[in-house]
Design an enzyme around this catalytic site. Structure first.
Site, PDB file in Angstrom:
ATOM      1  N   GLU A  98       0.897  -1.206  -0.058  1.00  0.00           N
ATOM      2  CA  GLU A  98       0.203   0.002  -0.127  1.00  0.00           C
ATOM      3  C   GLU A  98       0.814   1.029  -0.125  1.00  0.00           C
ATOM      4  OE1 GLU A  98      -2.545   1.192  -0.585  1.00  0.00           O
ATOM      5  OE2 GLU A  98      -4.363   0.139   0.238  1.00  0.00           O
ATOM      6  N   ASP A  99       0.560   2.371  -0.562  1.00  0.00           N
ATOM      7  CA  ASP A  99       1.100   3.467  -0.567  1.00  0.00           C
ATOM      8  C   ASP A  99       0.843   4.265   1.051  1.00  0.00           C
ATOM      9  OD1 ASP A  99      -1.655   3.873  -1.138  1.00  0.00           O
ATOM     10  OD2 ASP A  99      -1.483   5.699  -2.248  1.00  0.00           O
ATOM     11  N   ASP A 102      -4.066   4.719   6.521  1.00  0.00           N
ATOM     12  CA  ASP A 102      -4.626   6.049   7.057  1.00  0.00           C
ATOM     13  C   ASP A 102      -5.571   5.637   8.175  1.00  0.00           C
ATOM     14  OD1 ASP A 102      -5.729   8.610   7.353  1.00  0.00           O
ATOM     15  OD2 ASP A 102      -6.495   8.734   5.311  1.00  0.00           O
ATOM     16  N   PHE A 151      -2.046  16.834   4.262  1.00  0.00           N
ATOM     17  CA  PHE A 151      -2.876  16.083   3.336  1.00  0.00           C
ATOM     18  C   PHE A 151      -1.579  16.079   2.304  1.00  0.00           C
ATOM     19  CE2 PHE A 151      -5.224  14.686  -0.376  1.00  0.00           C
ATOM     20  CZ  PHE A 151      -6.459  14.931   0.087  1.00  0.00           C
ATOM     21  N   ASP A 158      -2.749  10.761  -4.437  1.00  0.00           N
ATOM     22  CA  ASP A 158      -3.487  11.617  -5.299  1.00  0.00           C
ATOM     23  C   ASP A 158      -4.262  12.542  -4.313  1.00  0.00           C
ATOM     24  OD1 ASP A 158      -5.378   9.437  -4.672  1.00  0.00           O
ATOM     25  OD2 ASP A 158      -6.691  10.575  -6.076  1.00  0.00           O
ATOM     26  N   ARG A 164      -0.365  12.297  -8.616  1.00  0.00           N
ATOM     27  CA  ARG A 164       0.415  10.745  -8.374  1.00  0.00           C
ATOM     28  C   ARG A 164       1.585  10.982  -8.794  1.00  0.00           C
ATOM     29  NH1 ARG A 164      -3.888   7.239  -6.635  1.00  0.00           N
ATOM     30  NH2 ARG A 164      -5.895   7.729  -7.752  1.00  0.00           N
TER      31      ARG A 164
HETATM   32  C1  PRP Z   1      -6.163   5.541  -0.529  1.00  0.00           C
HETATM   33  C2  PRP Z   1      -4.646   4.770  -0.190  1.00  0.00           C
HETATM   34  C3  PRP Z   1      -5.108   3.694   0.480  1.00  0.00           C
HETATM   35  C4  PRP Z   1      -6.318   3.778   1.224  1.00  0.00           C
HETATM   36  C5  PRP Z   1      -5.976   4.144   2.644  1.00  0.00           C
HETATM   37  O1  PRP Z   1      -6.800   4.804  -1.687  1.00  0.00           O
HETATM   38  O2  PRP Z   1      -4.121   4.425  -1.643  1.00  0.00           O
HETATM   39  O3  PRP Z   1      -5.227   2.496  -0.491  1.00  0.00           O
HETATM   40  O4  PRP Z   1      -6.911   5.019   0.885  1.00  0.00           O
HETATM   41  O5  PRP Z   1      -7.001   4.624   3.486  1.00  0.00           O
HETATM   42  P1  PRP Z   1      -7.453   3.870   4.751  1.00  0.00           P
HETATM   43  O6  PRP Z   1      -6.333   3.516   5.565  1.00  0.00           O
HETATM   44  O7  PRP Z   1      -8.185   5.141   5.513  1.00  0.00           O
HETATM   45  O8  PRP Z   1      -8.498   2.900   4.142  1.00  0.00           O
HETATM   46  P2  PRP Z   1      -8.071   5.469  -2.304  1.00  0.00           P
HETATM   47  O9  PRP Z   1      -9.088   4.740  -1.847  1.00  0.00           O
HETATM   48  O10 PRP Z   1      -7.923   6.944  -2.392  1.00  0.00           O
HETATM   49  O11 PRP Z   1      -7.649   5.062  -3.888  1.00  0.00           O
HETATM   50  P3  PRP Z   1      -6.498   5.003  -4.849  1.00  0.00           P
HETATM   51  O12 PRP Z   1      -5.371   4.226  -4.287  1.00  0.00           O
HETATM   52  O13 PRP Z   1      -6.945   4.802  -6.185  1.00  0.00           O
HETATM   53  O14 PRP Z   1      -6.109   6.469  -4.721  1.00  0.00           O
HETATM   54 MG    MG Z   2      -6.756   8.061  -3.461  1.00  0.00          MG
HETATM   55 MN    MN Z   3      -5.519   3.126  -2.601  1.00  0.00          MN
END
Ligand code: PRP
Ligand code: MG
Ligand code: MN
Length: 179
Positions: A98-99, A102, A151, A158, A164
């Site tokens: 994962e990136d 959160d 942020f 993104d 990104r």
């Molecule tokens: C973001 C990020 C993680 C997730 C983390 O993805 O890339 O996958 O949210 O958040 P959490 O710990 O609160 O669940 P996003 O849903 O924005 O989709 P993306 O990766 O396509 O940007």
């Molecule tokens: Mg996202």
């Molecule tokens: Mn994501």
């Protein structure tokens, strides 16, 4: 794009060094094991590509894409799988990439979802960890950097699908997401 950035939080160089370390640790931990690296689209695509190349043992690469059921349920952790894995996980060692972690709800969902497929182990690598936002407890086995509650964008992360491709992890100007 640059004019929307308040400042750089983590540089491309720091990221590169960290990924090298994480890759070496993962290679050591999974040596002789059947490793499947699972990147979570879209955010993790860039980190996953770099981390995968930093792994020096045989490993397979796969991707998943999941989404929360819309804005209202974003915080409830109700997810839908948009793209699933190609291969079986039975008896294999799975590394979710994962990136950012959160609230932790995405990782919690993925671990529950993938554990039903009988993997030998299920670990998590995340470039960023934002513990101040956590709603559920999750273990991050391979963590890049802990970040404060700003942020952040770049390196796959993104805001409204933009930024990104920034090479550093950057803090966005508040007027961008408040307007
Ligand atoms: C973001 C990020 C993680 C997730 C983390 O993805 O890339 O996958 O949210 O958040 P959490 O710990 O609160 O669940 P996003 O849903 O924005 O989709 P993306 O990766 O396509 O940007
Ligand atoms: Mg996202
Ligand atoms: Mn994501």
């Amino acid at each position: 794009m640059q004019q929307d950035i308040e400042r750089v939080l983590i540089t491309e160089e720091q990221i590169r060094e960290k990924i090298k370390e994480l890759g070496a640790q993962i290679s050591e931990d999974f040596r002789g094991k059947d490793l499947v690296v699972v990147g979570i689209l879209k955010g993790a695509a860039l980190f996953c590509a770099d981390l995968f190349r930093a792994i020096s043992i045989p490993a397979e690469l796969d991707f998943m894409r999941i989404t929360s059921y819309g804005a209202a349920t974003k915080s409830t952790g109700v997810h839908r799988v948009l793209l699933d894995l190609d291969y079986t996980l039975e008896g294999r060692h799975v590394l979710i990439v994962e990136d950012i972690v959160d609230t932790g709800l995405t990782i919690k969902f993925l671990k529950e979802y993938l554990s039903q497929r009988g993997p030998a182990s299920l670990s998590v690598a995340a470039l960023l960890d934002k513990p101040s936002r956590r709603k559920v407890e999750v273990t991050i086995d391979y963590r890049g950097f802990e970040v404060p509650d700003f942020f952040v964008v770049g390196m796959g992360l993104d805001y409204a699908e933009k930024y990104r491709n920034l090479r550093d992890i950057c803090i966005l100007k508040p007027e961008i997401y408040k307007s």
